[in-house]
Design a protein around this motif. Structure first.
Motif, PDB file in Angstrom:
ATOM      1  N   ARG A  94      45.916  57.550  34.688  1.00 44.63           N
ATOM      2  CA  ARG A  94      45.249  58.019  35.905  1.00 44.63           C
ATOM      3  C   ARG A  94      43.885  58.630  35.554  1.00 44.63           C
ATOM      4  N   VAL A  97      41.129  56.076  35.653  1.00 46.68           N
ATOM      5  CA  VAL A  97      40.637  55.493  36.900  1.00 46.68           C
ATOM      6  C   VAL A  97      40.088  56.546  37.859  1.00 46.68           C
ATOM      7  N   GLU A  98      40.368  57.799  37.575  1.00 45.85           N
ATOM      8  CA  GLU A  98      39.742  58.867  38.357  1.00 45.85           C
ATOM      9  C   GLU A  98      39.584  60.085  37.466  1.00 45.85           C
ATOM     10  N   ASN A 468      55.153  51.308  44.945  1.00 48.78           N
ATOM     11  CA  ASN A 468      54.037  50.638  44.273  1.00 48.78           C
ATOM     12  C   ASN A 468      52.680  50.961  44.889  1.00 48.78           C
ATOM     13  N   VAL A 470      49.483  52.917  45.690  1.00 49.06           N
ATOM     14  CA  VAL A 470      48.831  53.908  44.826  1.00 49.06           C
ATOM     15  C   VAL A 470      48.273  55.044  45.689  1.00 49.06           C
ATOM     16  N   ALA A 471      48.781  56.251  45.473  1.00 45.90           N
ATOM     17  CA  ALA A 471      48.305  57.400  46.250  1.00 45.90           C
ATOM     18  C   ALA A 471      46.885  57.766  45.814  1.00 45.90           C
ATOM     19  N   ASP A 472      46.059  58.128  46.798  1.00 49.46           N
ATOM     20  CA  ASP A 472      44.663  58.472  46.509  1.00 49.46           C
ATOM     21  C   ASP A 472      44.490  59.929  46.112  1.00 49.46           C
ATOM     22  N   CYS A 534      43.721  41.569  42.080  1.00 47.27           N
ATOM     23  CA  CYS A 534      43.842  42.749  41.222  1.00 47.27           C
ATOM     24  C   CYS A 534      42.686  43.725  41.482  1.00 47.27           C
ATOM     25  N   PRO A 535      43.000  44.929  41.941  1.00 43.71           N
ATOM     26  CA  PRO A 535      41.942  45.866  42.312  1.00 43.71           C
ATOM     27  C   PRO A 535      41.103  46.302  41.112  1.00 43.71           C
ATOM     28  N   THR A 536      41.690  46.259  39.948  1.00 44.67           N
ATOM     29  CA  THR A 536      40.972  46.794  38.791  1.00 44.67           C
ATOM     30  C   THR A 536      40.594  45.709  37.781  1.00 44.67           C
ATOM     31  N   VAL A 583      43.338  49.574  32.549  1.00 39.12           N
ATOM     32  CA  VAL A 583      43.348  50.315  33.818  1.00 39.12           C
ATOM     33  C   VAL A 583      44.247  49.660  34.878  1.00 39.12           C
ATOM     34  N   LEU A 585      46.925  49.402  37.440  1.00 40.22           N
ATOM     35  CA  LEU A 585      47.486  50.459  38.291  1.00 40.22           C
ATOM     36  C   LEU A 585      48.986  50.275  38.505  1.00 40.22           C
ATOM     37  N   CYS A 587      50.330  48.365  40.415  1.00 43.28           N
ATOM     38  CA  CYS A 587      50.486  48.328  41.868  1.00 43.28           C
ATOM     39  C   CYS A 587      51.341  47.145  42.313  1.00 43.28           C
ATOM     40  N   LEU A 589      50.433  44.185  42.983  1.00 44.64           N
ATOM     41  CA  LEU A 589      49.786  43.223  43.881  1.00 44.64           C
ATOM     42  C   LEU A 589      49.724  41.844  43.241  1.00 44.64           C
TER      43      LEU A 589
END
Ligand SMILES: Cc1cc2nc3c(=O)[nH]c(=O)nc-3n(C[C@H](O)[C@H](O)[C@H](O)COP(=O)(O)OP(=O)(O)OC[C@H]3O[C@@H](n4cnc5c(N)ncnc54)[C@H](O)[C@@H]3O)c2cc1C
Ligand SMILES: Cc1ncc(C[n+]2csc(CCOP(=O)(O)OP(=O)(O)O)c2C)c(N)n1
Ligand code: SF4
Ligand code: SF4
Ligand code: SF4
Ligand SMILES: [Mg+2]
Lengths: 616, 350
Positions: A94, A97-98, A468, A470-472, A534-536, A583, A585, A587, A589
């Motif tokens: 985590r 990514v943040e 799955n 992903v909480a912000d 894929c978001p990342t 990275v 996540l 998730c 997806l």
């Protein structure tokens, strides 16, 4: 005309035939270490606690289950949930990514604070013993872990410590405002109550005499108990206004010391210095300062410990080298410091060069020196087969924790110098494995494999048995007791811990890195859906190549060399699937988008080898 | 089930000249079937727009009806959009383009939307050389209405539940060439390396630019008897060559052996570099392009890549000498210039 799949020459153009032959081998996901490494926190934890597994249980409000997972791996969840050095958190994905990693450590405390009785979950202790007797010297976390692992196997265990109760430095050093004694007692007693024979208030002065009592094995878990003093001009004259940090802390813990002067200087930049200054604030210190040679950023103390100290009104003076203790008429007045500047050479090696300014004088009624700890083994005879190295440390095998006397094992701070509680626990587990193998007449090198398991999490077409999404949310802050109350009494715990609602929200920040993306090449039709969703940008279909070069031409450059590439076998188009684990996540997806279920999300469980496990 | 993408993106996503990452060009999470080729094309559009540093608010995406025509929701979430009626996207673009020539018009259509109900509109947009990019997401079927054969389905090809198609296929690039299209290309959803530069070139082209993108429908037309399946297209696609797109701002550094490559400067100053071009194709000659298409088709192959381009294309605005300024910026004095101007006009007609 050229065939489409040969027009990929774009990327091939610059490569020589030689380079092309050096391609990355397909990843062997059957090797338990591959997915283990993907679970960043668990991998970084010295005891390899299955972190995401217990975090999910916290989110499900199954606190007792979450606690037991911890108890199995790190033995002191309540203690560690408050005091752990948390090597897991800087490793947490985590944080890549943040801004902030998951508050793994404080979630552990949520499990400990909210669990029900675990009495019926503790291992049963055989009434019939196996006839093997083990002596544990020192009752710190390392020895207690050995006891915890060996008692259920039928060993008879005697533990010796020079303090009045078990816990080692967790009792003598870690202040009560960080670790309430009740929490420590509870977790120490789970182990001692298994029937460990305790001999407290007893200093061991000869290892030979212990060995002579016919023990089958002896574990040395005596820590690194010796503090250091800086030999400065004025030291002798200052008399008992100058204290050794760790000695002073244990005197406070054992109630031999109840107050300190109004003006206190704490020398040193590690966690001990932070505990010394914060304790001083509670014993009457009003102007308490930490003075450290190095720049602030280079201090050894964990960032949060520094923050906590500064929050309590304790300034940190960095780049100040102690020069002299000023004593007038037999009374210590303060200290002189030389201001320096850090310079780094090409190799990053630091030297502290004086700035040339006048020496700085700081007033002090008391000085606490927290400048490091050492091991000391005056009580171990040098003729009983235990080899010592040139630093006068015992020669200890890094895997088995066995010394050159096959009956004697070391662990915790005693093995390789001062570390922390979780490292002591990790050593204890491995030493217990060795002692058990040794007592069964097996080689300590031939260790059973870790337990692993990989299970699909698929519940329906787009449904998974883990959260799955992903909480912000950003990292939640642990509430603190009001400062005026906290500073009045050293027994008042500063951190209040997360309530269960916040615990849930923080738990939801976990990315479930143990739920692995597993790729099945025979199913893939190379439709790119996973790449697109894929978001990342983890996934790329491309020609194989040398790893270094391959890393540069992925959907996003794979610059984090500590993270592996997951590379498939060659696919029908001649390309390979390359996933940069960095990275991801987790998730799911990719697996949701894959029309052929070539991707699946599978939960990977990894438990380190435990004593008593059979060699496969 | 995931209804939205996580907000996190790769920390080292490249930033374009406008300071945007690719994420700034994405749209809502797709509701198309998992593995639909259309989603990959959306991904290519996102990549092309990002790499061209286009300002999202200067793009209008327009579509008709179909899974393909739904896809504009899934890219360029910060651009203008118009989801029109089945087959009517070209006339909406015509109106919009006439009213405001400052936007980049990206039409997205399907093979049903284009080659059946929208055929007339398609033909006239080409004939007028409307300044737009026209992407057909071509899956040989009506995906949205459950996979009936479309007019681009090849003769003999069968969809998942269907019989072999008894009719010949309409070849959209062939038709477009015949209608006078000034930019014609074909690609494959599964080949971003080829598709992204083609989209960029089409966006830089002045006039009508068609890209027919074979885009498998995983649900209804990705079976072994279909000629629009991933496998069939991979096995039968051949390329006219490789197209590199070099935006105007970038300096051209690499040099290639003469003969192998050819460079074309687009009207906006960017450069198209054609490499490894087939020897029997001159992509600047309509006749040669038609021959190449036919040769490829008759040998059972699918010709992809840049097929034809008119370097000197003049678009509809030039032909009609339309207002340089968008109509919405014209004030009353521009639109009603007054009696004196009217008198002059009348005078000139006497
Ligand atoms: C001020 C301070 C704060 C710390 N805070 C943290 C923290 O917040 N988190 C963390 O993870 N770690 C912390 N540590 C480090 C941590 O306490 C130790 O790394 C850990 O306790 C080591 O465990 P151990 O089992 O090896 O030995 P120890 O905990 O040191 O236990 C050894 C025991 O053996 C006894 N002993 C030694 N010699 C003899 C002998 N000859 N005969 C009989 N008994 C003997 C000692 O008195 C002691 O009770 C801190 C250390 C200090 C000094
Ligand atoms: C006027 C009108 N006639 C018929 C339809 C029914 N219809 C909806 S989508 C579609 C075909 C879409 O096919 P295509 O353009 O190829 O899109 P795809 O779904 O295959 O991407 C049809 C016939 C309609 N919506 N409107
Ligand atoms: S789980 Fe799949 S889609 Fe999600 S970040 Fe990882 S690779 Fe990408
Ligand atoms: S979505 Fe599935 S079939 Fe498509 S490329 Fe990815 S793994 Fe392969
Ligand atoms: S039906 Fe076919 S065209 Fe429509 S979304 Fe599904 S796969 Fe794509
Ligand atoms: Mg269609």
């Amino acid at each position: 005309m050229t065939h489409l799949w040969h027009v990929y020459c774009n990327v091939w153009d610059g490569l020589s035939a030689q380079e092309l032959s050096n391609t990355v081998e397909p990843t062997d996901v059957k090797n338990p270490e591959y997915f283990h490494k993907v679970v960043d926190c668990q991998y970084a934890c010295p005891a390899h606690t299955p972190v995401p597994e217990y975090i999910r249980l916290i989110a499900a409000q199954r606190y007792t289950d979450a606690y037991m997972i911890n108890w199995e791996s790190n033995v002191f969840p309540g203690v560690l949930g408050r005091t752990c050095d948390r090597p897991c958190e800087p490793a947490c994905r985590r944080g890549r990514v943040e801004e902030e990693p998951v508050a793994i450590c404080r979630l552990k405390r949520v499990a400990a604070d909210n669990k029900d009785s675990i009495a019926d979950r503790l291992p049963s202790i055989p009434t019939e013993k196996n006839g093997k007797r083990i002596a544990l010297i020192g009752a710190g976390p390392a020895s207690l872990t050995v006891a915890r692992d060996l008692m259920p196997l039928g060993y008879s265990i005697d533990i010796f410590d020079n303090q009045f109760a078990g816990g080692g430095m967790m009792r003598s050093q870690i202040p009560s405002f960080r670790l309430p004694i009740s929490v420590l007692d509870e977790e120490v007693n789970y182990i001692l109550d298994m029937g460990v024979v305790t001999t407290f208030d007893t200093e061991i002065t000869s290892l030979k005499s212990v060995l002579d009592q016919g023990y089958d094995a002896v574990f040395v878990g005596t820590g690194a108990p010796r503090g250091k003093l800086l030999n400065l001009p004025g030291l002798e004259e200052a008399g008992d206004s100058v204290h050794v940090g760790i000695e002073w802390l244990s005197s406070v813990a054992f109630e031999h010391v109840e107050k300190i002067g109004k003006k206190v200087l704490v020398l040193g930049g590690g966690n001990t210095a932070m505990d010394c200054c914060r304790t001083s604030r509670r014993l009457g210190g009003e102007d308490v300062r930490v003075v450290v040679r190095s720049p602030f950023a280079d201090m050894k103390a964990s960032p949060w410990e520094k923050e906590d100290a500064m929050h309590e009104g304790i300034p940190i003076y960095d780049n100040h080298v102690p020069k002299e203790i000023v004593v007038e008429d037999g009374v210590m007045k303060g200290m002189l410091f030389e201001k320096v500047e850090a310079h780094y050479d090409e190799d990053g090696k630091r030297s502290l060069l004086p700035t040339g300014e006048d020496l700085v004088f700081m007033e002090a009624d008391d000085v606490l020196m927290a400048i490091g700890q050492e091991n000391a083994f005056p009580w171990i005879e040098r003729d009983i087969g235990i080899e010592f190295d040139k630093w006068d440390m015992p020669v200890v095998d890094k895997t088995t924790f066995q010394s050159t006397n096959e009956k004697v094992f070391f662990g915790g701070d005693a093995a390789f110098g001062p570390e922390n509680v979780i490292t002591a626990v990790a050593h204890g587990h491995q030493a217990a494995v060795s002692i058990d193998l040794f007592c069964r007449g097996e080689s300590t090198q031939n260790r059973p494999a870790p337990f692993t398991n990989l299970v699909s999490q698929k519940m329906g077409i787009h449904e998974w048995s883990y959260a799955n999404a992903v909480a912000d949310d950003e990292r939640y802050i642990v509430p603190l007791a009001p400062m005026d109350q906290a500073l009045k009494n050293r027994m008042v715990e500063v951190e209040l811990g997360f309530d269960t609602d916040t615990g849930f929200k923080e738990a939801e920040r976990c990315l479930n890195c143990d739920v692995q993306t597993v790729f099945e090449e025979s199913r893939c039709i190379e439709c790119d859906a996973c790449v697109d969703i894929c978001p990342t940008d983890c996934i790329t279909f491309t020609e194989n190549g040398e790893e270094e070069e391959l890393r540069t031409r992925l959907s996003a450059p794979a610059r984090n060399l500590e993270q592996d590439l997951y590379v498939s076998e060659t696919l029908p188009t001649g390309r390979v699937m390359v996933k940069d684990e960095d990275v991801c996540l987790h998730c799911g997806l990719c697996a949701e988008r894959c029309p052929t279920t070539a991707w699946d999300m599978q939960k990977f469980l990894y438990n380190v080898t435990k004593a008593g496990q059979e060699v496969a | 089930m995931s209804y939205q993408q996580p907000k996190f993106r790769h920390p080292s996503l490249p930033v374009n000249d406008l300071g945007y990452t690719r994420a700034d060009y994405e749209g809502a999470i797709s509701t198309l079937c998992a593995g639909c080729g259309h989603d990959s094309i959306s991904g290519s559009i996102v990549r092309a727009c990002h790499e061209l540093s286009l300002e999202p608010h200067k793009i209008a995406k327009l579509s008709g009806i179909g899974c393909s025509s739904k896809s504009p929701t899934y890219f360029l979430g910060k651009s203008h959009g118009f989801n029109s009626v089945h087959g009517r996207m070209p006339s909406v673009v015509t109106g919009a383009a006439m009213a405001n020539r400052d936007l980049l018009y990206l039409g997205v259509s399907g093979d049903g939307d284009t080659a059946s109900i929208g055929m007339g509109q398609f033909a006239h947009a080409i004939r007028r050389n409307l300044n737009m990019v026209y992407i057909v997401m071509n899956n040989g079927c009506y995906g949205l209405t459950k996979g009936q054969d479309s007019a681009t389905a090849d003769e003999g090809s069968a969809s998942k539940k269907g019989d072999p198609n008894p009719f010949g296929a309409i070849d959209l690039p062939g038709l477009a060439l015949q209608l006078g299209a000034t930019f014609v290309a074909r690609s494959f959803s599964g080949d971003k390396e080829q598709l992204v530069p083609l989209i960029k070139a089409a966006m830089s082209h002045r006039g009508f630019a068609l890209i027919d993108v074979v885009s498998p429908c995983v649900t209804f037309n990705n079976n072994s008897a279909s000629t629009k399946s991933y496998e069939f297209v991979r096995e039968h696609a051949e390329a006219t060559g490789t197209v590199d797109f070099v935006p105007m701002r970038e300096e051209i550094t690499t040099s290639y052996e003469p003969g192998h490559s050819q460079e074309v400067t687009m009207h906006d100053g960017s450069v198209l570099r054609l490499r490894k071009m087939a020897e029997d194709l001159d992509p600047f000659d309509r006749g040669s392009a038609m021959m190449a298409l036919e040769a490829s088709r008759s040998s059972g192959q699918i010709l992809t890549g840049l097929i034809y381009m008119d370097k000197d294309s003049a678009d509809l605005h030039e032909v009609l000498n339309t207002s340089r300024r968008p109509l919405n910026t014209l004030a009353e004095e521009d639109l009603c210039p007054g009696d004196k101007v009217l008198q002059n006009i009348n005078q000139s007609l006497r």
